[in-house]
Design an enzyme around this catalytic site. Structure first.
Site, PDB file in Angstrom:
ATOM      1  N   CYS A  58       0.653   3.354   3.277  1.00  0.00           N
ATOM      2  CA  CYS A  58       1.173   2.925   4.296  1.00  0.00           C
ATOM      3  C   CYS A  58       2.749   3.243   4.363  1.00  0.00           C
ATOM      4  CB  CYS A  58       1.133   1.130   4.375  1.00  0.00           C
ATOM      5  SG  CYS A  58      -0.508   0.777   5.063  1.00  0.00           S
ATOM      6  N   THR A  88      -9.308   5.878  -5.399  1.00  0.00           N
ATOM      7  CA  THR A  88      -8.308   5.140  -6.279  1.00  0.00           C
ATOM      8  C   THR A  88      -7.176   4.473  -5.435  1.00  0.00           C
ATOM      9  OG1 THR A  88      -7.013   7.129  -6.514  1.00  0.00           O
ATOM     10  CG2 THR A  88      -8.530   6.668  -8.290  1.00  0.00           C
ATOM     11  N   HIS A  93      -7.908   8.316   3.284  1.00  0.00           N
ATOM     12  CA  HIS A  93      -7.606   9.601   3.027  1.00  0.00           C
ATOM     13  C   HIS A  93      -8.555  10.658   3.026  1.00  0.00           C
ATOM     14  CE1 HIS A  93      -7.827   7.726  -0.694  1.00  0.00           C
ATOM     15  NE2 HIS A  93      -7.967   9.060  -1.362  1.00  0.00           N
ATOM     16  N   HIS A 137      -6.366   3.135   0.682  1.00  0.00           N
ATOM     17  CA  HIS A 137      -5.931   3.420   2.466  1.00  0.00           C
ATOM     18  C   HIS A 137      -6.779   4.725   2.641  1.00  0.00           C
ATOM     19  CE1 HIS A 137      -2.669   3.893   5.420  1.00  0.00           C
ATOM     20  NE2 HIS A 137      -3.456   4.753   5.705  1.00  0.00           N
ATOM     21  N   ASN A 141     -13.505  10.161  -0.282  1.00  0.00           N
ATOM     22  CA  ASN A 141     -13.920   9.290  -1.222  1.00  0.00           C
ATOM     23  C   ASN A 141     -14.104   7.926  -0.615  1.00  0.00           C
ATOM     24  OD1 ASN A 141     -14.403  11.216  -3.342  1.00  0.00           O
ATOM     25  ND2 ASN A 141     -11.990  11.153  -3.987  1.00  0.00           N
ATOM     26  N   HIS A 164      -3.722   0.883   8.559  1.00  0.00           N
ATOM     27  CA  HIS A 164      -4.273   0.770   7.239  1.00  0.00           C
ATOM     28  C   HIS A 164      -5.897   0.456   7.519  1.00  0.00           C
ATOM     29  CE1 HIS A 164      -4.536  -0.189   3.169  1.00  0.00           C
ATOM     30  NE2 HIS A 164      -5.407  -1.167   3.273  1.00  0.00           N
ATOM     31  N   CYS A 171       0.811  -1.280   0.095  1.00  0.00           N
ATOM     32  CA  CYS A 171       0.065   0.262   0.091  1.00  0.00           C
ATOM     33  C   CYS A 171       1.117   1.200  -0.210  1.00  0.00           C
ATOM     34  CB  CYS A 171      -0.854   0.072   1.295  1.00  0.00           C
ATOM     35  SG  CYS A 171      -1.724   1.603   1.555  1.00  0.00           S
ATOM     36  N   HIS A 186      -8.848  14.327   1.859  1.00  0.00           N
ATOM     37  CA  HIS A 186      -8.397  15.775   0.939  1.00  0.00           C
ATOM     38  C   HIS A 186      -8.761  16.984   1.531  1.00  0.00           C
ATOM     39  CE1 HIS A 186      -7.985  13.103  -2.857  1.00  0.00           C
ATOM     40  NE2 HIS A 186      -8.647  12.332  -2.281  1.00  0.00           N
ATOM     41  N   ASP A 226      -0.613  16.286  -2.375  1.00  0.00           N
ATOM     42  CA  ASP A 226      -1.012  15.066  -3.078  1.00  0.00           C
ATOM     43  C   ASP A 226       0.053  15.460  -4.372  1.00  0.00           C
ATOM     44  OD1 ASP A 226      -4.092  13.789  -3.951  1.00  0.00           O
ATOM     45  OD2 ASP A 226      -2.670  14.069  -5.575  1.00  0.00           O
TER      46      ASP A 226
HETATM   47  P1  5GP Z   1      -8.877   9.257  -4.376  1.00  0.00           P
HETATM   48  O1  5GP Z   1      -9.401   9.287  -5.605  1.00  0.00           O
HETATM   49  O2  5GP Z   1      -8.207   7.736  -3.922  1.00  0.00           O
HETATM   50  O3  5GP Z   1      -9.678   9.729  -3.091  1.00  0.00           O
HETATM   51  O4  5GP Z   1      -7.405  10.154  -4.362  1.00  0.00           O
HETATM   52  C1  5GP Z   1      -6.235   9.516  -4.295  1.00  0.00           C
HETATM   53  C2  5GP Z   1      -5.320  10.581  -4.344  1.00  0.00           C
HETATM   54  O5  5GP Z   1      -3.985  10.069  -3.884  1.00  0.00           O
HETATM   55  C3  5GP Z   1      -5.132  11.170  -5.439  1.00  0.00           C
HETATM   56  O6  5GP Z   1      -5.394  12.645  -5.620  1.00  0.00           O
HETATM   57  C4  5GP Z   1      -3.620  11.007  -6.054  1.00  0.00           C
HETATM   58  O7  5GP Z   1      -3.146  12.040  -6.644  1.00  0.00           O
HETATM   59  C5  5GP Z   1      -2.933  10.869  -4.631  1.00  0.00           C
HETATM   60  N1  5GP Z   1      -1.932   9.917  -4.832  1.00  0.00           N
HETATM   61  C6  5GP Z   1      -1.827   8.835  -5.338  1.00  0.00           C
HETATM   62  N2  5GP Z   1      -0.424   8.160  -5.176  1.00  0.00           N
HETATM   63  C7  5GP Z   1       0.204   9.045  -4.642  1.00  0.00           C
HETATM   64  C8  5GP Z   1       1.746   9.065  -3.976  1.00  0.00           C
HETATM   65  O8  5GP Z   1       2.215   8.111  -4.184  1.00  0.00           O
HETATM   66  N3  5GP Z   1       1.982  10.313  -3.378  1.00  0.00           N
HETATM   67  C9  5GP Z   1       1.289  11.422  -3.038  1.00  0.00           C
HETATM   68  N4  5GP Z   1       1.753  12.247  -2.561  1.00  0.00           N
HETATM   69  N5  5GP Z   1      -0.227  11.005  -3.634  1.00  0.00           N
HETATM   70  C10 5GP Z   1      -0.570  10.229  -4.185  1.00  0.00           C
HETATM   71 ZN    ZN Z   2      -2.270   1.279   3.760  1.00  0.00          ZN
END
Ligand code: 5GP
Ligand code: ZN
Length: 121
Positions: free
Chosen positions: A7, A93, A98, A96, A85, A46, A4, A100, A30
């Protein structure tokens, strides 16, 4: 979880621009910002989404971090939007949990955009 990405960021094995951290949560920029300020706040533990056994203590830690992150990023006065989300229809996407935190520019009232013909994806 070993595979992950969030993680990995929480453990410090995957690099990120960390804004704030404490014993329960980590906040970082992000990687693909959708606003001038786009931060993510994650639990160190997680959980796939808000419905995945998130304790009241952790819930409080996640949301208590929001105004701290907003202040560090300089949007506490101008305002910001908080989005979480969960699951397919919300286009989560990274599996884990999160939070925003978006800001730095005037937004529209509309909070949701639907994708025509995308209901089966
Ligand atoms: P979701 O659509 O799952 O709510 O948003 C996931 C967010 O994680 C996206 O805005 C994406 O740009 C961000 N993200 C994905 N992988 C990484 C990463 O490796 N590092 C950082 N800093 N952000 C990430
Ligand atoms: Zn995780």
């Amino acid at each position: 979880m070993s595979d992950c990405v969030f993680c990995g960021i929480a453990r410090g094995t995957i690099p990120a621009r960390v804004i704030y951290q404490d014993e329960l949560v980590v906040a970082f920029d992000d990687i693909h910002p959708q606003a001038p300020v786009h931060a993510l706040i994650i639990p160190r533990s997680h959980h796939e989404h808000l419905g995945d056994s998130v304790s009241a203590e952790l819930m409080a830690a996640l949301f208590s971090a929001v105004p701290l992150v907003a202040a560090v990023k300089g949007v506490d006065e101008s305002g910001y939007r908080v989005i979480v989300n969960a699951g397919r229809d919300a286009k989560q996407t990274v599996q884990h949990l999160h939070v925003h935190v978006l800001g730095g520019r005037m937004m529209s009232h509309g909070m949701v955009l639907f994708t025509p013909g995308d209901d089966d994806v």
